[in-house]
Design a protein around this motif. Structure first.
Motif, PDB file in Angstrom:
ATOM      1  N   VAL A 142      12.428  10.225  14.081  1.00 52.91           N
ATOM      2  CA  VAL A 142      12.711   9.049  13.260  1.00 52.91           C
ATOM      3  C   VAL A 142      13.280   7.897  14.077  1.00 52.91           C
ATOM      4  N   MET A 143      14.056   8.172  15.087  1.00 58.28           N
ATOM      5  CA  MET A 143      14.632   7.103  15.909  1.00 58.28           C
ATOM      6  C   MET A 143      13.537   6.379  16.694  1.00 58.28           C
ATOM      7  N   SER A 144      12.610   7.128  17.292  1.00 56.76           N
ATOM      8  CA  SER A 144      11.527   6.483  18.047  1.00 56.76           C
ATOM      9  C   SER A 144      10.553   5.780  17.107  1.00 56.76           C
ATOM     10  N   ALA A 145      10.360   6.303  15.893  1.00 60.49           N
ATOM     11  CA  ALA A 145       9.488   5.643  14.913  1.00 60.49           C
ATOM     12  C   ALA A 145      10.077   4.293  14.501  1.00 60.49           C
ATOM     13  N   ILE A 146      11.378   4.244  14.290  1.00 57.40           N
ATOM     14  CA  ILE A 146      12.041   2.989  13.932  1.00 57.40           C
ATOM     15  C   ILE A 146      11.955   1.999  15.096  1.00 57.40           C
ATOM     16  N   ALA A 147      12.104   2.497  16.316  1.00 56.94           N
ATOM     17  CA  ALA A 147      11.990   1.633  17.493  1.00 56.94           C
ATOM     18  C   ALA A 147      10.580   1.042  17.597  1.00 56.94           C
ATOM     19  N   LEU A 148       9.545   1.853  17.330  1.00 60.02           N
ATOM     20  CA  LEU A 148       8.160   1.351  17.339  1.00 60.02           C
ATOM     21  C   LEU A 148       7.969   0.231  16.320  1.00 60.02           C
ATOM     22  N   ALA A 149       8.676   0.332  15.208  1.00 61.96           N
ATOM     23  CA  ALA A 149       8.543  -0.653  14.126  1.00 61.96           C
ATOM     24  C   ALA A 149       9.493  -1.830  14.299  1.00 61.96           C
ATOM     25  N   GLY A 150       9.953  -2.094  15.514  1.00 64.76           N
ATOM     26  CA  GLY A 150      10.770  -3.263  15.778  1.00 64.76           C
ATOM     27  C   GLY A 150      12.252  -3.074  15.541  1.00 64.76           C
ATOM     28  N   GLY A 151      12.684  -1.833  15.363  1.00 55.42           N
ATOM     29  CA  GLY A 151      14.103  -1.577  15.135  1.00 55.42           C
ATOM     30  C   GLY A 151      14.496  -1.814  13.681  1.00 55.42           C
ATOM     31  N   SER A 152      15.699  -1.438  13.357  1.00 49.91           N
ATOM     32  CA  SER A 152      16.170  -1.597  11.983  1.00 49.91           C
ATOM     33  C   SER A 152      16.763  -2.987  11.792  1.00 49.91           C
ATOM     34  N   THR A 153      16.762  -3.448  10.551  1.00 49.99           N
ATOM     35  CA  THR A 153      17.353  -4.741  10.209  1.00 49.99           C
ATOM     36  C   THR A 153      18.856  -4.567  10.054  1.00 49.99           C
ATOM     37  N   TYR A 154      19.562  -5.663   9.916  1.00 49.29           N
ATOM     38  CA  TYR A 154      21.023  -5.588   9.750  1.00 49.29           C
ATOM     39  C   TYR A 154      21.401  -4.950   8.417  1.00 49.29           C
ATOM     40  N   ARG A 155      20.452  -4.913   7.464  1.00 48.00           N
ATOM     41  CA  ARG A 155      20.740  -4.313   6.153  1.00 48.00           C
ATOM     42  C   ARG A 155      20.427  -2.814   6.102  1.00 48.00           C
ATOM     43  N   ALA A 156      19.843  -2.273   7.159  1.00 51.32           N
ATOM     44  CA  ALA A 156      19.366  -0.887   7.147  1.00 51.32           C
ATOM     45  C   ALA A 156      20.503   0.121   7.105  1.00 51.32           C
ATOM     46  N   SER A 157      20.238   1.234   6.450  1.00 55.07           N
ATOM     47  CA  SER A 157      21.184   2.350   6.429  1.00 55.07           C
ATOM     48  C   SER A 157      21.391   2.837   7.856  1.00 55.07           C
ATOM     49  N   ARG A 158      22.615   3.160   8.186  1.00 55.11           N
ATOM     50  CA  ARG A 158      22.950   3.660   9.521  1.00 55.11           C
ATOM     51  C   ARG A 158      23.057   5.191   9.534  1.00 55.11           C
ATOM     52  N   SER A 159      22.869   5.817   8.359  1.00 57.33           N
ATOM     53  CA  SER A 159      23.093   7.263   8.301  1.00 57.33           C
ATOM     54  C   SER A 159      21.923   8.063   7.728  1.00 57.33           C
ATOM     55  N   THR A 160      21.031   7.443   6.944  1.00 49.61           N
ATOM     56  CA  THR A 160      19.951   8.214   6.317  1.00 49.61           C
ATOM     57  C   THR A 160      18.609   7.513   6.456  1.00 49.61           C
ATOM     58  N   VAL A 161      17.561   8.317   6.316  1.00 49.25           N
ATOM     59  CA  VAL A 161      16.186   7.837   6.295  1.00 49.25           C
ATOM     60  C   VAL A 161      15.443   8.683   5.258  1.00 49.25           C
ATOM     61  N   LEU A 162      14.445   8.106   4.604  1.00 48.60           N
ATOM     62  CA  LEU A 162      13.653   8.817   3.599  1.00 48.60           C
ATOM     63  C   LEU A 162      12.280   9.114   4.172  1.00 48.60           C
ATOM     64  N   ILE A 163      11.826  10.352   4.021  1.00 46.33           N
ATOM     65  CA  ILE A 163      10.522  10.759   4.548  1.00 46.33           C
ATOM     66  C   ILE A 163       9.752  11.503   3.469  1.00 46.33           C
ATOM     67  N   GLN A 164       8.464  11.167   3.346  1.00 46.05           N
ATOM     68  CA  GLN A 164       7.557  11.914   2.479  1.00 46.05           C
ATOM     69  C   GLN A 164       6.468  12.489   3.371  1.00 46.05           C
ATOM     70  N   HIS A 165       6.462  13.815   3.488  1.00 49.53           N
ATOM     71  CA  HIS A 165       5.440  14.496   4.286  1.00 49.53           C
ATOM     72  C   HIS A 165       4.170  14.641   3.457  1.00 49.53           C
ATOM     73  N   VAL A 166       3.049  14.807   4.124  1.00 45.44           N
ATOM     74  CA  VAL A 166       1.778  14.984   3.448  1.00 45.44           C
ATOM     75  C   VAL A 166       1.875  16.172   2.492  1.00 45.44           C
ATOM     76  N   GLY A 167       1.434  15.969   1.262  1.00 42.06           N
ATOM     77  CA  GLY A 167       1.455  17.026   0.254  1.00 42.06           C
ATOM     78  C   GLY A 167       2.703  17.035  -0.609  1.00 42.06           C
ATOM     79  N   GLU A 168       3.735  16.292  -0.236  1.00 39.72           N
ATOM     80  CA  GLU A 168       4.951  16.235  -1.051  1.00 39.72           C
ATOM     81  C   GLU A 168       4.798  15.149  -2.108  1.00 39.72           C
ATOM     82  N   GLN A 169       5.523  15.298  -3.191  1.00 39.02           N
ATOM     83  CA  GLN A 169       5.405  14.383  -4.327  1.00 39.02           C
ATOM     84  C   GLN A 169       6.355  13.197  -4.261  1.00 39.02           C
TER      85      GLN A 169
END
Length: 195
Positions: A142-169
């Motif tokens: 998740v850290m490298s994925a956020i870095a690829l996307a230009g880093g987090s904004t100043y409003r971004a959560s510093r402790s959690t991230v939400l992920i939906q894997h293929v097949g999850e609802q």
């Protein structure tokens, strides 16, 4: 008076709808789920999925070897073998299936290898600099994925991230840590933090 009543009703409905997430957030993952995800990502290759491109090599048979994209229904079409289900199989399972399909009057003992030429992309949205679609690379977290996307904004959560894997609802909440892997086809959402 009826104007204020209808305005109040509209405001109440808007607030209610804004608070509802439509069931798309499944809540935080347990420690066991998190450890299983980390362990599986480190020890096993993900099964093949629609949208991925695979390279099939049939030794000694150049006309049968090539790159094939898994269609949205999960199938690939190959010369002599016809249409074969590929999605949901691991690479060794698909190799065995293709060897069975090629075996017959044309080939006696085919040796088939399958490699992933390109994985299904992952998507990142929310509080990042450049949300969108990105190519999956092995070992992505998740850290490298956020870095690829230009880093987090100043409003971004510093402790959690939400992920939906293929097949999850819906999305599951994970800690924002470099040990949390991102898999092909994942939807990653960086939520806004609460001040």
């Amino acid at each position: 008076m009826s104007f204020f009543r209808s305005a109040g009703l509209c405001l109440s409905l808007s607030l209610l709808l804004m608070g509802c997430d439509g069931g798309s957030n499944l809540g935080p993952v347990s420690a066991e789920e998190r450890e299983a995800l980390i362990r599986n990502a480190a020890t096993t290759a993900p099964n093949l999925q629609p949208g991925e491109k695979i390279r099939v090599t049939v030794f000694g048979e150049d006309r049968l070897s090539g790159e094939y994209e898994i269609d949205p229904a999960g199938f690939i079409s190959l010369p002599l073998a016809g249409t074969v289900k590929a999605a949901g199989f691991s690479k060794p399972q698909l190799e065995q299936e293709l060897a069975k399909k090629f075996r017959g009057e044309y080939l006696r003992n085919p040796k088939v290898t399958v490699d992933v030429a390109s994985f299904r992309p992952f998507y990142i949205m929310g509080e990042v600099g450049k949300p969108g679609e990105y190519s999956f690379k092995s070992g992505l977290n998740v850290m490298s994925a956020i870095a690829l996307a230009g880093g987090s904004t100043y409003r971004a959560s510093r402790s959690t991230v939400l992920i939906q894997h293929v097949g999850e609802q819906g999305f599951k909440e994970y800690p924002l840590a470099p040990t949390i892997p991102v898999l092909p086809g994942d939807l990653v959402r960086v939520p806004e933090r609460y001040f």
